[in-house]
Scaffold this motif. Structure first.
Motif, PDB file in Angstrom:
ATOM      1  N   UNK A  53      -0.697  -0.269  -6.864  1.00  0.00           N
ATOM      2  CA  UNK A  53      -0.576   2.000  -6.388  1.00  0.00           C
ATOM      3  C   UNK A  53       0.721   2.451  -7.309  1.00  0.00           C
ATOM      4  N   UNK A  54       2.140   2.012  -5.862  1.00  0.00           N
ATOM      5  CA  UNK A  54       3.126   2.479  -5.859  1.00  0.00           C
ATOM      6  C   UNK A  54       3.410   2.560  -7.470  1.00  0.00           C
ATOM      7  N   UNK A  55       2.983   1.467  -8.261  1.00  0.00           N
ATOM      8  CA  UNK A  55       2.989   2.394  -9.689  1.00  0.00           C
ATOM      9  C   UNK A  55       3.261   3.283 -10.627  1.00  0.00           C
ATOM     10  N   UNK A  56       2.527   3.477 -10.463  1.00  0.00           N
ATOM     11  CA  UNK A  56       1.048   4.821 -10.693  1.00  0.00           C
ATOM     12  C   UNK A  56       2.059   6.014 -11.050  1.00  0.00           C
ATOM     13  N   UNK A  80       2.827  -0.892  -2.328  1.00  0.00           N
ATOM     14  CA  UNK A  80       1.544  -1.061  -1.659  1.00  0.00           C
ATOM     15  C   UNK A  80       0.383  -1.643  -3.189  1.00  0.00           C
ATOM     16  N   UNK A  81      -0.325  -2.313  -2.499  1.00  0.00           N
ATOM     17  CA  UNK A  81      -1.536  -3.339  -3.554  1.00  0.00           C
ATOM     18  C   UNK A  81      -1.787  -3.612  -3.301  1.00  0.00           C
ATOM     19  N   UNK A 105     -14.985 -15.065  -0.465  1.00  0.00           N
ATOM     20  CA  UNK A 105     -14.386 -13.326  -0.105  1.00  0.00           C
ATOM     21  C   UNK A 105     -13.131 -13.293   0.341  1.00  0.00           C
ATOM     22  N   UNK A 106     -12.140 -12.562  -0.600  1.00  0.00           N
ATOM     23  CA  UNK A 106     -10.825 -11.990   0.140  1.00  0.00           C
ATOM     24  C   UNK A 106     -10.559 -10.891  -0.650  1.00  0.00           C
ATOM     25  N   UNK A 107     -10.420  -9.249   1.111  1.00  0.00           N
ATOM     26  CA  UNK A 107      -9.868  -8.295   0.427  1.00  0.00           C
ATOM     27  C   UNK A 107      -9.130  -8.151   1.422  1.00  0.00           C
ATOM     28  N   UNK A 108      -8.029  -7.469   0.288  1.00  0.00           N
ATOM     29  CA  UNK A 108      -6.684  -6.658   1.164  1.00  0.00           C
ATOM     30  C   UNK A 108      -5.802  -5.945   0.555  1.00  0.00           C
ATOM     31  N   UNK A 109      -4.232  -5.536   1.432  1.00  0.00           N
ATOM     32  CA  UNK A 109      -4.331  -4.776   1.051  1.00  0.00           C
ATOM     33  C   UNK A 109      -2.211  -5.952   1.362  1.00  0.00           C
ATOM     34  N   UNK A 110      -1.373  -4.984   0.878  1.00  0.00           N
ATOM     35  CA  UNK A 110      -0.238  -5.739   1.130  1.00  0.00           C
ATOM     36  C   UNK A 110       0.732  -3.828   1.172  1.00  0.00           C
ATOM     37  N   UNK A 111       1.886  -4.312   2.301  1.00  0.00           N
ATOM     38  CA  UNK A 111       2.572  -2.883   1.739  1.00  0.00           C
ATOM     39  C   UNK A 111       4.379  -3.023   1.841  1.00  0.00           C
ATOM     40  N   UNK A 112       5.203  -2.806   1.856  1.00  0.00           N
ATOM     41  CA  UNK A 112       6.456  -2.520   2.104  1.00  0.00           C
ATOM     42  C   UNK A 112       6.888  -0.748   2.400  1.00  0.00           C
ATOM     43  N   UNK A 113       7.289  -0.692   3.236  1.00  0.00           N
ATOM     44  CA  UNK A 113       7.777   0.539   3.925  1.00  0.00           C
ATOM     45  C   UNK A 113       8.953   0.244   3.787  1.00  0.00           C
ATOM     46  N   UNK A 114      10.133   1.325   3.523  1.00  0.00           N
ATOM     47  CA  UNK A 114      11.599   1.726   3.325  1.00  0.00           C
ATOM     48  C   UNK A 114      12.618   0.853   2.691  1.00  0.00           C
TER      49      UNK A 114
END
Length: 221
Positions: free
Chosen positions: A132-135, A146-147, A199-208
């Motif tokens: 999402x962060x590449x939109x 943010x994925x 089944x696997x659902x998730x999110x990955x994030x990086x801050x600063x």
């Protein structure tokens, strides 16, 4: 020692072969559409051999060979086993502009641990992810990454032991140096792969600028 000294010998050998033949193809279309395809074949062969024996009434403690003793312990035994697993693999992956990702895979595997009529199993998976962060519309500078992601698929398990698909018997001595046959276990020719669906659902994030990274996942099996 009332036995006059006992010498025992034990020897085992194990061979494992894992051979793969893989063919890959990758292509980019229109600068943003990226594909790659994998086709493959895998073969695994495991062999095990075991041999043991003992004798007593040793001539000398310096001689640890079986021929250095005179009384056969009647404990000689040998054993061998073999396990084979063969599979065919296909996988396709796609991403659009390194932002949207999709993948699909398929495996067809056979195991020697099952009856010839039930040795093959089919397993598959699909997955997708979105960076999402590449939109262009994304406006949250605190997020460097943010994925969101999701996948579903099946896996096979053949770790049930050897020869469960057939009746097993034990050959022994009847006490008078004759044959004795004893029933060991009942086989089931319909035994086949255990299949696990995941089944696997998730999110990955990086801050600063990824100084702080993490992930959140929901997993159901």
């Amino acid at each position: 020692d009332t036995t006059g000294g006992t010498v025992s010998k034990y020897h085992s050998r194990s061979y494992d072969y894992n051979m793969q033949q893989l063919l890959t193809y990758a292509k980019t279309f229109g600068e943003k559409h990226n594909f790659d395809i994998l086709l493959g074949h895998e073969y695994y062969d495991q062999r095990y051999y075991e041999l043991g024996a003992s004798k007593s009434k040793m001539f000398s403690q310096e001689n640890k060979e079986l021929s250095g003793a005179v009384i056969d312990g009647q404990s000689a035994s040998s054993y061998q086993s073999r396990y084979n697993n063969e599979g065919y693999i296909a996988r396709a992956q796609y991403n659009y502009d390194e932002r949207i990702f999709a993948s699909a895979s398929f495996r067809r595997d056979a195991s020697s641990r099952f009856h010839p009529d039930h040795r093959w199993g089919n397993f598959w998976s699909v997955g997708a992810a979105w960076m999402i962060n590449r939109e262009s519309w994304f406006n949250a500078p605190v997020f460097s990454t943010l994925k969101i992601k999701a996948s579903y698929g099946s896996q096979g398990n053949d770790n049930i032991g050897m020869y469960r698909y057939t009746d097993l018997y034990v050959v022994g001595n009847d006490g008078n140096d004759g044959f004795a046959i004893q029933f060991g276990s009942k086989g089931n020719p319909n035994i086949t792969w255990e299949t696990n669906s995941n089944l696997n659902v998730g999110a990955e994030f990086g801050l600063w600028n990824d100084r702080l990274t993490g992930s959140v996942d929901f997993f159901y099996r």
